[in-house]
Design a protein around this motif. Structure first.
Motif, short mmCIF file in Angstrom:
data_model
loop_
_atom_site.label_atom_id
_atom_site.label_comp_id
_atom_site.label_asym_id
_atom_site.label_seq_id
_atom_site.Cartn_x
_atom_site.Cartn_y
_atom_site.Cartn_z
N GLY A 2 0.86 -1.28 0.06
CA GLY A 2 0.09 0.00 0.12
C GLY A 2 0.81 1.37 -0.14
O GLY A 2 2.15 1.27 0.28
N ALA A 3 0.40 2.38 -0.44
CA ALA A 3 0.83 3.62 -0.51
C ALA A 3 1.42 4.13 0.78
O ALA A 3 2.56 4.57 0.92
CB ALA A 3 0.06 4.80 -1.18
N VAL A 4 0.06 4.22 1.66
CA VAL A 4 0.81 4.57 3.26
C VAL A 4 1.77 3.78 3.75
O VAL A 4 2.74 4.28 4.27
CB VAL A 4 -0.52 4.38 4.01
N GLN A 6 4.16 2.34 2.23
CA GLN A 6 5.25 2.51 1.61
C GLN A 6 6.01 4.17 1.93
O GLN A 6 7.26 4.13 2.38
CB GLN A 6 5.31 2.52 0.00
N LEU A 7 5.13 4.96 2.18
CA LEU A 7 5.60 6.22 2.79
C LEU A 7 6.15 5.99 4.12
O LEU A 7 7.00 6.90 4.96
CB LEU A 7 4.60 7.26 2.72
N SER A 9 7.38 3.24 5.75
CA SER A 9 8.81 2.79 5.36
C SER A 9 9.69 3.53 5.02
O SER A 9 10.90 3.67 5.61
CB SER A 9 8.70 1.66 4.47
#
Length: 231
Positions: A2-4, A6-7, A9
């Motif tokens: 997911g995008a969240v 990844q951010l 991380s």
């Protein structure tokens, strides 16, 4: 992924890098303070360490068949590092010895890194089905060699060497009154000198001052407790 996540991380990686940098800087600052108080034991330790590394390089040449030219170059570079200890802990950043040491550090790292990454098969063995390539060193072996035989002495010298000697204010006042500071013998001068300032502390101090100035541009005021480096 997911995008969240990844951010999250990426943010964790950045924070981890920042905290690691701060820990290293704090450790360097603390070690430099200890060295400043025990310069003579530090000089003896560094001298003995150089000879230990020289013996290790010789053993690697004899038993592990390390390349002769590279090993001799590494041993010669440690003899160059040894020259910095003659006036320990004082160092001139523009001296030939110091500048040569900096160049040698970079060359040592590049040449040994290139050696351990050499995977080409010699031309005479390209079509030999019986050719057995030499065993490559593992990551732990390479990292240990670099840490002990390549990086340790330059790092130790950087932490231990001083950017200059600072004289106590009382000494300066006494020198102005008597106007005979240039005639003091070496023993008297040694007694009058104040604590030396480590090169690592000077670098960290200047970086911190730059960060303070950048924060000031954005209107952020930070309490400065160490502008005088403890003098």
């Amino acid at each position: 992924m997911g995008a969240v996540l990844q951010l999250l991380s990426m943010a964790g990686s950045v924070l981890g890098f920042v905290f690691l940098t701060l820990c290293i800087a704090s450790g360097l600052y603390y070690i430099s303070e200890i060295v400043e108080e025990h310069t003579e034991p530090t000089r003896r330790f560094l001298t003995r360490t150089i000879w230990v590394i020289e013996i290790l390089l010789l053993l690697l040449l004899i038993f592990d068949k390390f390349p002769i030219k590279l090993t001799i170059f590494a041993m010669g570079s440690h003899m160059l590092y040894y020259q910095n200890l003659k006036k320990f802990p004082y160092i001139s950043l523009t001296s030939i010895t110091f500048l040569s040491s900096c160049i040698v550090v970079v060359m040592n790292h590049y040449l040994w890194f290139k050696h351990f990454n050499e995977v080409d098969i010699p031309p005479q063995f390209h079509y030999d089905p019986n050719y057995v390539p030499p065993r490559r060193a593992t990551f732990s072996q390479v990292s240990s060699f670099f840490a002990i035989c390549i990086w340790f002495m330059p790092f130790a010298l950087f932490v231990s060497l001083s950017a200059g000697d600072y004289v106590l204010p009382t000494t300066v006042e006494q020198a102005k009154k008597t106007d005979e500071i240039t005639e003091l013998n070496s023993e008297t001068t040694a007694k009058l000198r104040g604590r030396t300032i480590g090169l690592a502390r000077v670098v960290i101090h200047n970086v911190r001052k730059y960060i303070y100035s950048v924060l000031a541009l954005f209107g952020i005021q930070v309490q400065r407790d160490y502008d005088n480096l403890g003098i």
